[in-house]
Every structure is written in C-alpha cells, then in structure tokens.
Write a protein that holds these residues in place. Structure first.
Motif, PDB file in Angstrom:
ATOM      1  N   ALA A 230       0.886  -1.161   0.000  1.00 21.28           N
ATOM      2  CA  ALA A 230       0.000   0.000   0.000  1.00 21.28           C
ATOM      3  C   ALA A 230       0.925   1.212   0.000  1.00 21.28           C
ATOM      4  O   ALA A 230       2.060   1.131   0.499  1.00 21.28           O
ATOM      5  CB  ALA A 230      -0.934   0.011   1.212  1.00 21.28           C
ATOM      6  N   PRO A 231       0.488   2.354  -0.558  1.00 18.74           N
ATOM      7  CA  PRO A 231       1.396   3.500  -0.759  1.00 18.74           C
ATOM      8  C   PRO A 231       1.646   4.327   0.495  1.00 18.74           C
ATOM      9  O   PRO A 231       1.503   5.544   0.508  1.00 18.74           O
ATOM     10  CB  PRO A 231       0.684   4.309  -1.839  1.00 18.74           C
TER      11      PRO A 231
ATOM     12  N   PRO B  36       7.956  15.485  -4.021  1.00 17.21           N
ATOM     13  CA  PRO B  36       9.401  15.616  -4.146  1.00 17.21           C
ATOM     14  C   PRO B  36       9.756  16.579  -5.269  1.00 17.21           C
ATOM     15  O   PRO B  36       8.936  16.832  -6.155  1.00 17.21           O
ATOM     16  CB  PRO B  36       9.831  14.175  -4.472  1.00 17.21           C
ATOM     17  N   ALA B  37      10.963  17.066  -5.253  1.00 13.38           N
ATOM     18  CA  ALA B  37      11.387  18.033  -6.274  1.00 13.38           C
ATOM     19  C   ALA B  37      11.232  17.470  -7.671  1.00 13.38           C
ATOM     20  O   ALA B  37      10.916  18.194  -8.599  1.00 13.38           O
ATOM     21  CB  ALA B  37      12.845  18.437  -6.019  1.00 13.38           C
ATOM     22  N   ALA B  38      11.477  16.179  -7.837  1.00 16.85           N
ATOM     23  CA  ALA B  38      11.285  15.551  -9.137  1.00 16.85           C
ATOM     24  C   ALA B  38      10.478  14.282  -8.898  1.00 16.85           C
ATOM     25  O   ALA B  38      10.976  13.299  -8.404  1.00 16.85           O
ATOM     26  CB  ALA B  38      12.637  15.204  -9.774  1.00 16.85           C
ATOM     27  N   ARG B  39       9.207  14.377  -9.213  1.00 13.21           N
ATOM     28  CA  ARG B  39       8.320  13.263  -8.859  1.00 13.21           C
ATOM     29  C   ARG B  39       7.606  12.757 -10.096  1.00 13.21           C
ATOM     30  O   ARG B  39       7.215  13.527 -10.928  1.00 13.21           O
ATOM     31  CB  ARG B  39       7.304  13.745  -7.844  1.00 13.21           C
TER      32      ARG B  39
ATOM     33  N   ALA C  27      15.208   6.031 -10.018  1.00 16.59           N
ATOM     34  CA  ALA C  27      14.442   5.013  -9.302  1.00 16.59           C
ATOM     35  C   ALA C  27      13.400   5.657  -8.389  1.00 16.59           C
ATOM     36  O   ALA C  27      12.294   5.121  -8.215  1.00 16.59           O
ATOM     37  CB  ALA C  27      15.370   4.120  -8.484  1.00 16.59           C
ATOM     38  N   THR C  28      13.738   6.803  -7.798  1.00 15.41           N
ATOM     39  CA  THR C  28      12.779   7.504  -6.943  1.00 15.41           C
ATOM     40  C   THR C  28      11.601   7.996  -7.773  1.00 15.41           C
ATOM     41  O   THR C  28      10.437   7.871  -7.371  1.00 15.41           O
ATOM     42  CB  THR C  28      13.457   8.690  -6.240  1.00 15.41           C
ATOM     43  N   GLN C  29      11.891   8.538  -8.930  1.00 14.07           N
ATOM     44  CA  GLN C  29      10.827   9.045  -9.797  1.00 14.07           C
ATOM     45  C   GLN C  29       9.922   7.915 -10.269  1.00 14.07           C
ATOM     46  O   GLN C  29       8.701   8.075 -10.322  1.00 14.07           O
ATOM     47  CB  GLN C  29      11.446   9.803 -10.969  1.00 14.07           C
ATOM     48  N   ARG C  30      10.504   6.752 -10.572  1.00 14.20           N
ATOM     49  CA  ARG C  30       9.681   5.605 -10.952  1.00 14.20           C
ATOM     50  C   ARG C  30       8.838   5.130  -9.777  1.00 14.20           C
ATOM     51  O   ARG C  30       7.671   4.772  -9.936  1.00 14.20           O
ATOM     52  CB  ARG C  30      10.567   4.453 -11.451  1.00 14.20           C
TER      53      ARG C  30
ATOM     54  N   GLY D 173       2.601   8.170 -10.178  1.00 14.13           N
ATOM     55  CA  GLY D 173       1.231   7.693 -10.057  1.00 14.13           C
ATOM     56  C   GLY D 173       0.828   7.233  -8.675  1.00 14.13           C
ATOM     57  O   GLY D 173      -0.261   6.671  -8.501  1.00 14.13           O
ATOM     58  N   VAL D 174       1.671   7.460  -7.680  1.00 13.88           N
ATOM     59  CA  VAL D 174       1.356   7.008  -6.322  1.00 13.88           C
ATOM     60  C   VAL D 174       0.353   7.956  -5.667  1.00 13.88           C
ATOM     61  O   VAL D 174       0.520   9.178  -5.709  1.00 13.88           O
ATOM     62  CB  VAL D 174       2.636   6.912  -5.462  1.00 13.88           C
TER      63      VAL D 174
END
Length: 235
Positions: free
Chosen positions: A19-20, A232-235, A209-212, A216-217
């Motif tokens: 779960a997110p 996040p700064a780049a999400r 990896a953080t952006q992936r 969509g979360v």
C-alpha cells in the motif's frame, strides 16, 4: 501488477504486498534501485485486507509491507519476510548492495536504519495521524509529535552536514528515511529550516528510481480540507 524487470525465470519475481504508505514505498524504492523483478500485490488498508488470513500468514502483525521471495538464496521454498526494516536488510544482503561489506560501515548503516524504524517513522506517523487523520483535534498530541519530529529532523540534518548520504554511499539507511521525509508539509515541517536535510532530500528525489517509485502514487495525506503532502522536487 508491476515488474521492474522481466527475468528469464518467472519464479525469480518477488511479490511485494503493498500500500502506498512510507513503509510500503521504502521497499518499492529498494526494488526499483536494485532492478529486481517484482510484482505488486495491492493490499487495501481501508478495506481491511491486511487482516485476511492469507496475508497474516506472511505478516502476522497485519501490517504492510511484506514480501515473498520465490528464489531465496538457500534454494528452498518461497520465503516470506515482514517488517520494512527486516525486508530492507534481507534484500540488501540477498544482492550484496546498499549495505557495506565491512564491519564498521555495515554497523553505521544498521544503526541509522534502526533509528528510522524506532524514531523517525513512529514519530512521523503519529504527527501525520493527529495533524491529518484524527477525527478531532488534540492540541497536546499535535504539539508533542510535531515538536519531536522537528527534533529528529534536526538530528538527521546535523548528520548530513558535509555528507552526500546518511552513512557513506547511498544505502538502505537513505532508502528507509526518504519516504518518511516526503510528507514533511502535512507533518508540520519546513525543509528550509534544515538545509543539509533539504539538499539530501532533493538529491534522492532526482534519482530515476525515486521518480519511478513515486510515479502515479496516491498521496495518502490528500484529504478534502486537509493539508496535502508536498511532492518531491522531481516526482
């Protein structure tokens, strides 16, 4: 169902019961960083799916995340692991990455992982609950947990002065802490007050990896009339 990679052997896929939440996102972030093949098994907390017998057989405490490794290193039957800190240690040891091999480096990573598990996560969780989810405002609890979380941000900020990451190279210590810093705004924290922590946060936010992981979360703090977590700064 999601795969980070498609292995030749489908049995090598890791099931992530997910779960997110910050704890769930820790494991997804690790799997994305490691490039391991995994399958998301959604667990709806609002529907009480975490209490289903088949999930409790993997996670007796009825909490996400949990994993089932269909190809454990001992070559035996599929292995279930619960508790996010234990999962991170298990996976890091499985692939020999994101945790140092030497005694001192390994100890440093472990103690910051345990710091997150024992302090940052529980205090952030309580701050989030009383600031966003509690059915009625409890001023003492809001002040108590917001202030304690601010103290913990200060601990991490001091640790990160002059360091790119929490314990040497990027490790499970960083992977464990980052998802708990993402909802800093609804938790009542201003990253501008913690410049070393903010620099670290922005660095990790920019990792592919953080952006992936966050693409969509659902924002679990986005409720009508309530604060919304800063992305996040780049999400």
């Amino acid at each position: 169902m999601t795969y980070a990679a498609r292995p030749e052997d489908p049995a090598a896929i890791i099931d992530l019961h997910f779960a997110p939440t910050p704890n769930g996102l820790k494991i997804k972030l690790f799997l994305e960083e490691a490039g391991l093949a995994y399958r998301i098994v959604p667990v709806s907390l609002s529907k009480g799916e975490q209490f289903r017998p088949e999930f409790l057989a993997i996670s007796p405490n009825g909490k996400i995340p949990a994993i089932v490794d269909h190809a454990p290193a001992d070559g035996g039957a599929p292995l279930g692991v619960f508790e996010s800190g234990a999962i991170l240690l298990y996976l890091a040891e499985k692939i020999g990455r994101f945790i140092p091999a030497d005694l001192r480096g390994r100890t440093e990573v472990r103690q910051w992982l345990f710091w997150q598990m024992a302090g940052l996560g529980p205090m952030a969780g309580q701050a989030g609950f009383f600031r966003v989810y509690a059915p009625q405002a409890v001023p003492y609890a809001i002040e108590r947990y917001t202030n304690e979380l601010r103290r913990l941000y200060g601990v991490l900020n001091r640790r990160l002065e002059g360091r790119a990451y929490i314990a040497g190279e990027y490790s499970i210590a960083d992977i464990a802490c980052y998802p708990w810093i993402v909802p800093h705004a609804p938790h009542g924290q201003d990253l501008a007050a913690f410049p070393h922590l903010q620099r670290w946060f922005e660095r990790i936010a920019g990792r592919p990896a953080t952006q992936r992981t966050y693409a969509g979360v659902e924002d679990v703090y986005a409720r009508p009339g309530r604060p919304v977590a800063a992305a996040p700064a780049a999400r």
